[in-house]
Design a protein around this motif. Sequence first.
Motif, short mmCIF file in Angstrom:
data_model
loop_
_atom_site.label_atom_id
_atom_site.label_comp_id
_atom_site.label_asym_id
_atom_site.label_seq_id
_atom_site.Cartn_x
_atom_site.Cartn_y
_atom_site.Cartn_z
N LEU A 118 93.65 20.22 -27.39
CA LEU A 118 92.19 20.16 -27.53
C LEU A 118 91.52 19.84 -26.20
CD1 LEU A 118 91.97 18.14 -30.87
CD2 LEU A 118 91.47 20.57 -30.57
N PRO A 119 90.20 20.07 -26.08
CA PRO A 119 89.47 19.66 -24.87
C PRO A 119 89.68 18.18 -24.58
CG PRO A 119 88.10 21.09 -26.23
CD PRO A 119 89.33 20.79 -27.04
N ARG A 120 89.63 17.82 -23.31
CA ARG A 120 89.94 16.45 -22.89
C ARG A 120 89.06 15.40 -23.57
NH1 ARG A 120 89.23 16.20 -16.73
NH2 ARG A 120 87.89 18.02 -17.09
N GLN A 135 84.81 24.93 -20.55
CA GLN A 135 84.09 25.37 -19.35
C GLN A 135 83.13 24.29 -18.86
OE1 GLN A 135 82.23 29.10 -20.35
NE2 GLN A 135 84.18 30.20 -20.52
N VAL A 136 82.44 23.63 -19.79
CA VAL A 136 81.53 22.55 -19.40
C VAL A 136 82.32 21.36 -18.88
CG1 VAL A 136 79.75 20.95 -20.19
CG2 VAL A 136 79.77 23.29 -21.05
N GLU A 137 83.41 20.99 -19.57
CA GLU A 137 84.23 19.86 -19.14
C GLU A 137 84.75 20.06 -17.71
OE1 GLU A 137 86.21 18.14 -23.27
OE2 GLU A 137 87.44 19.16 -21.79
N ASP A 138 85.13 21.28 -17.36
CA ASP A 138 85.68 21.55 -16.03
C ASP A 138 84.67 21.28 -14.92
OD1 ASP A 138 88.11 22.25 -17.09
OD2 ASP A 138 87.76 24.42 -17.05
N ARG A 139 83.41 21.27 -15.28
CA ARG A 139 82.35 21.04 -14.29
C ARG A 139 81.85 19.60 -14.32
NH1 ARG A 139 78.40 25.12 -16.65
NH2 ARG A 139 76.96 24.30 -15.08
N MET A 140 82.37 18.77 -15.25
CA MET A 140 81.93 17.38 -15.39
C MET A 140 82.89 16.44 -14.68
SD MET A 140 80.81 17.33 -19.45
CE MET A 140 80.12 15.67 -19.42
N ASP A 141 82.36 15.32 -14.22
CA ASP A 141 83.18 14.27 -13.63
C ASP A 141 83.53 13.29 -14.75
OD1 ASP A 141 84.48 12.53 -11.97
OD2 ASP A 141 82.66 11.59 -11.18
N LEU A 142 84.68 13.54 -15.41
CA LEU A 142 85.06 12.78 -16.59
C LEU A 142 85.96 11.59 -16.22
CD1 LEU A 142 85.92 15.75 -18.99
CD2 LEU A 142 83.88 14.29 -19.05
N PRO A 143 85.97 10.54 -17.07
CA PRO A 143 86.91 9.43 -16.86
C PRO A 143 88.35 9.93 -16.87
CG PRO A 143 85.23 8.84 -18.48
CD PRO A 143 85.07 10.30 -18.21
N LYS A 144 89.24 9.21 -16.20
CA LYS A 144 90.64 9.62 -16.09
C LYS A 144 91.43 9.09 -17.29
CE LYS A 144 89.59 11.38 -12.11
NZ LYS A 144 89.43 12.85 -11.98
N TYR A 177 75.79 16.68 -19.60
CA TYR A 177 76.03 16.05 -20.90
C TYR A 177 75.29 16.76 -22.05
CZ TYR A 177 76.09 12.57 -24.63
OH TYR A 177 76.23 11.94 -25.85
N PRO A 178 74.00 17.09 -21.92
CA PRO A 178 73.32 17.78 -23.03
C PRO A 178 74.00 19.11 -23.38
CG PRO A 178 71.71 16.94 -21.46
CD PRO A 178 73.05 16.79 -20.81
N GLN A 179 74.44 19.84 -22.37
CA GLN A 179 75.10 21.11 -22.62
C GLN A 179 76.45 20.89 -23.32
OE1 GLN A 179 75.43 23.53 -19.10
NE2 GLN A 179 76.73 25.06 -20.09
N TRP A 180 77.19 19.87 -22.86
CA TRP A 180 78.48 19.54 -23.50
C TRP A 180 78.27 19.17 -24.97
CZ3 TRP A 180 79.73 14.76 -25.67
CH2 TRP A 180 81.06 14.61 -26.08
N ARG A 181 77.28 18.32 -25.22
CA ARG A 181 77.04 17.88 -26.60
C ARG A 181 76.65 19.05 -27.48
NH1 ARG A 181 73.62 12.53 -28.45
NH2 ARG A 181 73.76 12.88 -30.69
N GLN A 182 75.85 19.95 -26.97
CA GLN A 182 75.43 21.12 -27.75
C GLN A 182 76.64 21.97 -28.14
OE1 GLN A 182 73.21 24.19 -25.63
NE2 GLN A 182 71.85 24.42 -27.40
N GLN A 183 77.55 22.17 -27.20
CA GLN A 183 78.72 22.99 -27.48
C GLN A 183 79.67 22.29 -28.47
OE1 GLN A 183 78.95 26.08 -26.67
NE2 GLN A 183 77.11 26.02 -25.39
N VAL A 184 79.80 20.97 -28.33
CA VAL A 184 80.64 20.22 -29.26
C VAL A 184 80.08 20.30 -30.68
CG1 VAL A 184 81.42 17.90 -29.91
CG2 VAL A 184 81.60 18.66 -27.53
#
Length: 398
Positions: free
Chosen positions: A13-15, A63-72, A94-101
């Motif tokens: 699944l996505p990270r 695709q959105v996650e790959d462009r985000m600076d996420l926690p490790k 974040y708004p774009q990520w939430r919309q896709q989720v």
Amino acid sequence: MAAPDYKELISRLPRTFGPALNDQLHQWEMLFPAEQRQLKAQMDWLAALPPAEFKTLFAAVVQVEDRMDLPKWQPGSTGLSIHDVGVMARSPLYPQWRQQVEKVFAHIDDSVQASGVNKPVPRLVFSILPSGLPKPVDPLWPEVAELGRWVQLDRPFLKVEEVLVPAVVKRKMPAGLEADETTWVIECRKCLSGEAGGVTSLSWDALEKVRREFLNRLNGISRDIKSADQTTNELKRMDIRKLLDPATGDSPRLREFLRGILLSGNGSLVFNNSFVQWAASEALRRAQPQVLFAGFGLRQKLKPFSSVVLFEDQNRSNPTPDQDDPAGSLTDAAFLAQYVYLAARRVPAYQRHTVSVFALEDLDRVLVVDPRGKQGVPQSLTAEALTAWMVAWLAGSA
């Protein structure tokens, strides 16, 4: 039901999905039966999805996650800290990520519902405003009223409760419902649950000890995220059984549900009607009882220089005696009652299967929204006839 093993599925699944799902599986016994069934149905549906469709479903999120600076996060990370949530929320994506989720979960839920794995049952949600409020000047719930009908009663609803609540509680239950899924009463004062007995109940007044303890701890937070995280984690681990009545304190599931409500940060620790609305909405989302009574109450007038602070205890910071605020209570409770109605409409189990009732205890009429349409809603009913109709609806014979 034992916790299923979905480690391989979660690894695909996505990270951003991993920590939350790992946390739910880690706390499997704290999930309500409806949550367990729903999570298992979602994960089983995903596990059976062909690889190409699986990849397509999550492509936009990845695709959105790959462009985000996420926690490790590590593969087995469970839950999100305040720091993690802050990192994600501050991302411009974040708004774009939430919309896709949201799109992904809407598709999963629709597919699970279409599969028929979770059988629908007729449901009933009451939102009740207390006695002692001023007579409304403007029509209440006009948007909802367009979908339902005001039903004239033969007595004020406060008297109808004496007939209706016990009968609804003692109804014959559908096969397969567990105790946590039958009847919930969430209220400011312990009134409705006192009439009923044998229900899952939470009362704002009865929770005074645990509310004050949480407020004292939260008021000691320093102004930094580390202090907030530390205090929140301490409150999540604190043994609160001695601060609760036995029915709540001895039930791990209900105890942790309550802890989550009080730590949600939306005013549930300070405002009685906010507590009722949020606890009712979360009960609808998580426990999914066949019947829910949300009993709002009279709130106190807000005091200067204390009420603007979310976690402040008014009585400690301002010794002015408390005063009821009937007009403010009417405004607040009317809005919050509609939020409970909207919360039910967002849960698939309640969509197209729920009769919603809005009532003021001093009024001799109720607003009824029937999923079959307003044409079948009578224009007037006695208390006994309303009770019989509600019980028949829940039995599937109305």
